[in-house]
Design a protein around this motif. Structure first.
Motif, PDB file in Angstrom:
ATOM      1  N   LYS A   1      -0.020   1.154 -19.186  1.00 45.36           N
ATOM      2  CA  LYS A   1      -1.240   1.416 -18.412  1.00 45.36           C
ATOM      3  C   LYS A   1      -2.320   0.398 -18.720  1.00 45.36           C
ATOM      4  O   LYS A   1      -3.010  -0.082 -17.812  1.00 45.36           O
ATOM      5  CB  LYS A   1      -1.749   2.827 -18.693  1.00 45.36           C
ATOM      6  CG  LYS A   1      -0.888   3.901 -18.084  1.00 45.36           C
ATOM      7  CD  LYS A   1      -1.406   5.280 -18.425  1.00 45.36           C
ATOM      8  CE  LYS A   1      -0.460   6.356 -17.898  1.00 45.36           C
ATOM      9  NZ  LYS A   1      -0.907   7.711 -18.278  1.00 45.36           N
TER      10      LYS A   1
ATOM     11  N   GLN B   1      -1.379  -2.951 -17.176  1.00 44.34           N
ATOM     12  CA  GLN B   1      -1.575  -2.920 -15.727  1.00 44.34           C
ATOM     13  C   GLN B   1      -3.063  -3.040 -15.395  1.00 44.34           C
ATOM     14  O   GLN B   1      -3.444  -3.749 -14.458  1.00 44.34           O
ATOM     15  CB  GLN B   1      -1.003  -1.640 -15.133  1.00 44.34           C
ATOM     16  CG  GLN B   1      -1.096  -1.601 -13.632  1.00 44.34           C
ATOM     17  CD  GLN B   1      -0.459  -0.350 -13.039  1.00 44.34           C
ATOM     18  OE1 GLN B   1       0.158   0.432 -13.741  1.00 44.34           O
ATOM     19  NE2 GLN B   1      -0.622  -0.173 -11.748  1.00 44.34           N
ATOM     20  N   ALA B   2      -3.901  -2.374 -16.159  1.00 42.59           N
ATOM     21  CA  ALA B   2      -5.341  -2.452 -15.932  1.00 42.59           C
ATOM     22  C   ALA B   2      -5.856  -3.876 -16.181  1.00 42.59           C
ATOM     23  O   ALA B   2      -6.668  -4.400 -15.400  1.00 42.59           O
ATOM     24  CB  ALA B   2      -6.063  -1.461 -16.824  1.00 42.59           C
TER      25      ALA B   2
ATOM     26  N   GLY C   1      -4.660  -6.112 -13.348  1.00 34.22           N
ATOM     27  CA  GLY C   1      -5.422  -5.800 -12.130  1.00 34.22           C
ATOM     28  C   GLY C   1      -6.822  -6.381 -12.167  1.00 34.22           C
ATOM     29  O   GLY C   1      -7.330  -6.887 -11.162  1.00 34.22           O
ATOM     30  N   GLU C   2      -7.451  -6.321 -13.334  1.00 31.96           N
ATOM     31  CA  GLU C   2      -8.785  -6.884 -13.484  1.00 31.96           C
ATOM     32  C   GLU C   2      -8.759  -8.400 -13.331  1.00 31.96           C
ATOM     33  O   GLU C   2      -9.621  -8.993 -12.663  1.00 31.96           O
ATOM     34  CB  GLU C   2      -9.345  -6.505 -14.854  1.00 31.96           C
ATOM     35  CG  GLU C   2     -10.797  -6.884 -15.042  1.00 31.96           C
ATOM     36  CD  GLU C   2     -11.335  -6.408 -16.381  1.00 31.96           C
ATOM     37  OE1 GLU C   2     -12.182  -7.120 -16.937  1.00 31.96           O
ATOM     38  OE2 GLU C   2     -10.900  -5.345 -16.863  1.00 31.96           O
TER      39      GLU C   2
ATOM     40  N   LEU D   1      -6.546 -10.091 -11.647  1.00 36.31           N
ATOM     41  CA  LEU D   1      -6.295 -10.356 -10.228  1.00 36.31           C
ATOM     42  C   LEU D   1      -7.589 -10.300  -9.436  1.00 36.31           C
ATOM     43  O   LEU D   1      -7.849 -11.151  -8.579  1.00 36.31           O
ATOM     44  CB  LEU D   1      -5.315  -9.328  -9.660  1.00 36.31           C
ATOM     45  CG  LEU D   1      -3.841  -9.645  -9.734  1.00 36.31           C
ATOM     46  CD1 LEU D   1      -3.026  -8.438  -9.302  1.00 36.31           C
ATOM     47  CD2 LEU D   1      -3.502 -10.832  -8.883  1.00 36.31           C
ATOM     48  N   PHE D   2      -8.385  -9.284  -9.700  1.00 35.39           N
ATOM     49  CA  PHE D   2      -9.660  -9.141  -9.001  1.00 35.39           C
ATOM     50  C   PHE D   2     -10.549 -10.350  -9.239  1.00 35.39           C
ATOM     51  O   PHE D   2     -11.136 -10.903  -8.300  1.00 35.39           O
ATOM     52  CB  PHE D   2     -10.372  -7.863  -9.455  1.00 35.39           C
ATOM     53  CG  PHE D   2     -11.754  -7.723  -8.915  1.00 35.39           C
ATOM     54  CD1 PHE D   2     -11.954  -7.329  -7.600  1.00 35.39           C
ATOM     55  CD2 PHE D   2     -12.859  -7.998  -9.702  1.00 35.39           C
ATOM     56  CE1 PHE D   2     -13.227  -7.201  -7.086  1.00 35.39           C
ATOM     57  CE2 PHE D   2     -14.137  -7.875  -9.195  1.00 35.39           C
ATOM     58  CZ  PHE D   2     -14.320  -7.474  -7.878  1.00 35.39           C
TER      59      PHE D   2
ATOM     60  N   ARG E   1      -9.178 -13.457  -7.398  1.00 29.93           N
ATOM     61  CA  ARG E   1      -9.413 -13.347  -5.953  1.00 29.93           C
ATOM     62  C   ARG E   1     -10.882 -13.580  -5.615  1.00 29.93           C
ATOM     63  O   ARG E   1     -11.207 -14.195  -4.605  1.00 29.93           O
ATOM     64  CB  ARG E   1      -8.967 -11.974  -5.454  1.00 29.93           C
ATOM     65  CG  ARG E   1      -7.486 -11.817  -5.371  1.00 29.93           C
ATOM     66  CD  ARG E   1      -7.121 -10.445  -4.867  1.00 29.93           C
ATOM     67  NE  ARG E   1      -5.680 -10.268  -4.835  1.00 29.93           N
ATOM     68  CZ  ARG E   1      -5.069  -9.106  -5.005  1.00 29.93           C
ATOM     69  NH1 ARG E   1      -5.767  -8.011  -5.209  1.00 29.93           N
ATOM     70  NH2 ARG E   1      -3.768  -9.031  -4.962  1.00 29.93           N
TER      71      ARG E   1
ATOM     72  N   LYS F   1       0.579 -10.979  -9.987  1.00 32.49           N
ATOM     73  CA  LYS F   1       1.137 -10.037  -9.013  1.00 32.49           C
ATOM     74  C   LYS F   1       2.533  -9.585  -9.448  1.00 32.49           C
ATOM     75  O   LYS F   1       2.879  -8.404  -9.356  1.00 32.49           O
ATOM     76  CB  LYS F   1       1.224 -10.669  -7.627  1.00 32.49           C
ATOM     77  CG  LYS F   1      -0.083 -10.785  -6.901  1.00 32.49           C
ATOM     78  CD  LYS F   1       0.166 -11.384  -5.527  1.00 32.49           C
ATOM     79  CE  LYS F   1      -1.088 -11.569  -4.737  1.00 32.49           C
ATOM     80  NZ  LYS F   1      -0.816 -12.153  -3.412  1.00 32.49           N
TER      81      LYS F   1
ATOM     82  N   VAL G   1       2.262  -7.147 -12.399  1.00 35.47           N
ATOM     83  CA  VAL G   1       1.865  -5.807 -11.962  1.00 35.47           C
ATOM     84  C   VAL G   1       3.049  -5.093 -11.326  1.00 35.47           C
ATOM     85  O   VAL G   1       3.298  -3.911 -11.597  1.00 35.47           O
ATOM     86  CB  VAL G   1       0.664  -5.877 -10.992  1.00 35.47           C
ATOM     87  CG1 VAL G   1       0.401  -4.532 -10.345  1.00 35.47           C
ATOM     88  CG2 VAL G   1      -0.577  -6.356 -11.716  1.00 35.47           C
TER      89      VAL G   1
ATOM     90  N   LYS H   1       4.771  -1.660 -12.741  1.00 34.20           N
ATOM     91  CA  LYS H   1       4.911  -0.477 -11.893  1.00 34.20           C
ATOM     92  C   LYS H   1       6.370  -0.057 -11.760  1.00 34.20           C
ATOM     93  O   LYS H   1       6.681   1.135 -11.725  1.00 34.20           O
ATOM     94  CB  LYS H   1       4.318  -0.739 -10.509  1.00 34.20           C
ATOM     95  CG  LYS H   1       2.807  -0.768 -10.501  1.00 34.20           C
ATOM     96  CD  LYS H   1       2.279  -0.956  -9.098  1.00 34.20           C
ATOM     97  CE  LYS H   1       0.760  -0.935  -9.071  1.00 34.20           C
ATOM     98  NZ  LYS H   1       0.235  -1.060  -7.708  1.00 34.20           N
TER      99      LYS H   1
END
Length: 91
Positions: free
Chosen positions: A15, A18-19, A22-23, A25-26, A29, A47, A50, A54
């Motif tokens: 978890k 993944q967090a 994701g951060e 990636l943000f 972007r 990507k 992640v 998952k």
């Protein structure tokens, strides 16, 4: 991150990873939308990471559900009542 390393992580570590991904990636972007092209190559690897995380998490939940639920035994369906009534009328 390699798939073997991801499989060896605990659920809590998955978890957090993944967090983190994701951060990142943000942020990448967001930088990309501002015109900064640094780190765009890392976008694809993040990507994939992640998706791998998952996948491992889903495999674990499916394995836990399968272990908790007993296997269903295939049973032949009950004979139709309709054909039984038709046979009774003919007799």
């Amino acid at each position: 991150m390699e798939f073997d390393k991801i499989r060896n992580l605990s659920d809590d570590e998955l978890k957090t990873e993944q967090a983190k991904a994701g951060e990142q990636l943000f942020r990448i972007r967001f930088q990309k939308s501002l015109g900064n092209v640094e780190g765009i190559k890392k976008l694809r690897t993040l990507k994939l990471d992640v998706a791998r995380i998952k996948t491992v998490a889903r495999q674990r939940t499916l394995a836990a559900e399968q272990a908790a639920a007993p296997k269903k035994v295939n049973v032949a369906p009950a004979p139709s009542q309709r054909t039984a009534r038709k046979k009774a009328k003919k007799a």
